[in-house]
Write a protein that holds these residues in place. Sequence first.
Motif, PDB file in Angstrom:
ATOM      1  N   TRP A 365       0.879  -1.276  -0.059  1.00 37.71           N
ATOM      2  CA  TRP A 365       0.040  -0.146  -0.070  1.00 37.71           C
ATOM      3  C   TRP A 365       0.811   1.287  -0.017  1.00 37.71           C
ATOM      4  O   TRP A 365       2.102   1.156   0.172  1.00 37.71           O
ATOM      5  N   GLY A 367       0.925   5.096   1.402  1.00 40.79           N
ATOM      6  CA  GLY A 367       0.387   6.110   2.485  1.00 40.79           C
ATOM      7  C   GLY A 367       0.803   7.601   2.062  1.00 40.79           C
ATOM      8  O   GLY A 367       1.769   7.708   1.691  1.00 40.79           O
ATOM      9  N   TYR A 369       1.566  11.156   4.150  1.00 40.05           N
ATOM     10  CA  TYR A 369       1.706  11.572   5.438  1.00 40.05           C
ATOM     11  C   TYR A 369       2.318  13.022   5.529  1.00 40.05           C
ATOM     12  O   TYR A 369       3.004  13.604   4.838  1.00 40.05           O
ATOM     13  N   CYS A 388       4.578   7.309   0.899  1.00 39.54           N
ATOM     14  CA  CYS A 388       5.370   6.194   1.377  1.00 39.54           C
ATOM     15  C   CYS A 388       4.769   4.822   0.666  1.00 39.54           C
ATOM     16  O   CYS A 388       3.517   4.639   0.950  1.00 39.54           O
ATOM     17  N   TYR A 389       5.628   3.902   0.210  1.00 41.47           N
ATOM     18  CA  TYR A 389       5.073   2.662  -0.166  1.00 41.47           C
ATOM     19  C   TYR A 389       5.669   1.586   0.780  1.00 41.47           C
ATOM     20  O   TYR A 389       6.852   1.528   1.131  1.00 41.47           O
ATOM     21  N   TYR A 390       4.796   0.801   1.312  1.00 37.85           N
ATOM     22  CA  TYR A 390       4.883   0.049   2.272  1.00 37.85           C
ATOM     23  C   TYR A 390       4.857  -1.554   1.630  1.00 37.85           C
ATOM     24  O   TYR A 390       3.830  -1.753   0.758  1.00 37.85           O
ATOM     25  N   ASP A 415      -6.065  10.551  10.157  1.00 34.44           N
ATOM     26  CA  ASP A 415      -6.516   9.136  11.272  1.00 34.44           C
ATOM     27  C   ASP A 415      -5.964   9.320  12.449  1.00 34.44           C
ATOM     28  O   ASP A 415      -5.670  10.178  12.920  1.00 34.44           O
ATOM     29  N   GLU A 419      -1.737  10.427  11.044  1.00 31.64           N
ATOM     30  CA  GLU A 419      -1.091  10.107   9.657  1.00 31.64           C
ATOM     31  C   GLU A 419      -2.382  10.725   8.613  1.00 31.64           C
ATOM     32  O   GLU A 419      -3.431  10.095   8.888  1.00 31.64           O
ATOM     33  N   SER A 420      -2.157  11.287   7.604  1.00 30.24           N
ATOM     34  CA  SER A 420      -2.999  11.414   6.624  1.00 30.24           C
ATOM     35  C   SER A 420      -3.322  10.686   5.409  1.00 30.24           C
ATOM     36  O   SER A 420      -2.377  10.062   4.913  1.00 30.24           O
ATOM     37  N   GLN A 421      -4.450  10.502   5.032  1.00 36.90           N
ATOM     38  CA  GLN A 421      -4.565   9.423   4.020  1.00 36.90           C
ATOM     39  C   GLN A 421      -5.512  10.042   2.869  1.00 36.90           C
ATOM     40  O   GLN A 421      -6.539  10.998   3.195  1.00 36.90           O
TER      41      GLN A 421
END
Length: 424
Positions: A365, A367, A369, A388-390, A415, A419-421
């Motif tokens: 996913w 995200g 931030y 960011c790629y997790y 959230d 952290e912002s989505q």
Amino acid sequence: MAAESPRNTTEPRSKTLSIYVVTWNVASAAPPLDLSDLLQLNKDNLNLDVYVIGLQEMNCGITSLLSDTAFEDPWSSFFMDVLSPLSFVKVSSVRMQGLLLLFFAKHQHLPFVQILSTKSTPTGLFGYWGNKGGVNICLKLYGYYISIVNCHLPPHMANNDQRLEHFDRILEMQNFEGQDIPNILDHDLILWFGDMNFRIDDFGLHFVRESIKNRRYSDLWEKDQLSIAKRHDPLLREFQEGPLLFPPTYKFDKNSNNYDTSEKKRKPAWTDRILWRLKRQPQANPQTQRLPAPHFFLSLRSYVSHMMYCVSDHKPVTSTFDLELKPLVSTPPITLMPEGLWTMENEMLISYSLTPDFPSSPWDWIGLYKVYFNTSDIPETEGQFLLCYYSNNLHSVVGISKPFKIQPGSFLAEDPLGESQPHI
């Protein structure tokens, strides 16, 4: 999202990372209001890449443990609040009762940090109780294996053999069966620290205190139990330590700089220590007698105590290291960036490219931030957001975009973690 074709890697250049290690037996105390000196925040040019923080004797009463299970413990929250505005991210943590180990890294290093394992090794009550023992974080940093161990060994003058036995037991338990991870003794670096509880043999209380008062620390070194053990134990001999040029860090009356004035009047000792072990270097060429150029080397810049902190009967100890390495991994597995202008009115598109061997997963996913940068590191004109790629397979962040701005009028959902989505 549209993936680009795999890209080629380039020959890595050597680089130097600054690692700051903290060990402190906090004796169940809450964090002080100000830890600027401990974390070196009072220095004008803070040039650190990694914080490694190990605490012992955190409050581990049942009420505290239940609360810390549901929420971040007060110490972790404190360090996160202080270090996050300086671009540090808590990459990993592990806790066992009163033992806590935290690993923070500057955000630009995240694609090159892979957490492989976290482990707890209890040694109290015949190995069933975690009031003593060690906690470990095993990771790969730019392709090199690093193990970090925070320990709390048995107390009291007479238990020196037991301390050495527990040291060996913790080391032996750092195996990684069923995982493609080498034995800890084959790791490129071991950082080992904590309340090791080693004492000063033979010398009486008056002599020890007079030596400390007159700063004749060298008079005490020869009877320091850990120094003696390092001269005779084949395994301990491979661990290095800086010179003890600071006063013994135990035992103090709480809220003072006075050594123990209780009835027991415990003899001062260097119980709080920071050691390291580098993997054995290749042997010299028999024809030229020259060693290959080192690709991974750790040098000690400072090894000090911080006498100003009085909430515990121990003083914290810190080390600053310079880690020189030639990256085995020099290109992030994923490179990603926002496409076009990001506003509420437009669709938010992301493009990314990947290395040929990246193990992608449908559970990966990306995200968004919101971040706050130290302006000495990043110009103020840069943005306030990162992508960011997790990676689900690697259990780590493998790609970070450059900072960018989102135009006014865009909408971000916050959230509970702050952290912002994006709404895409």
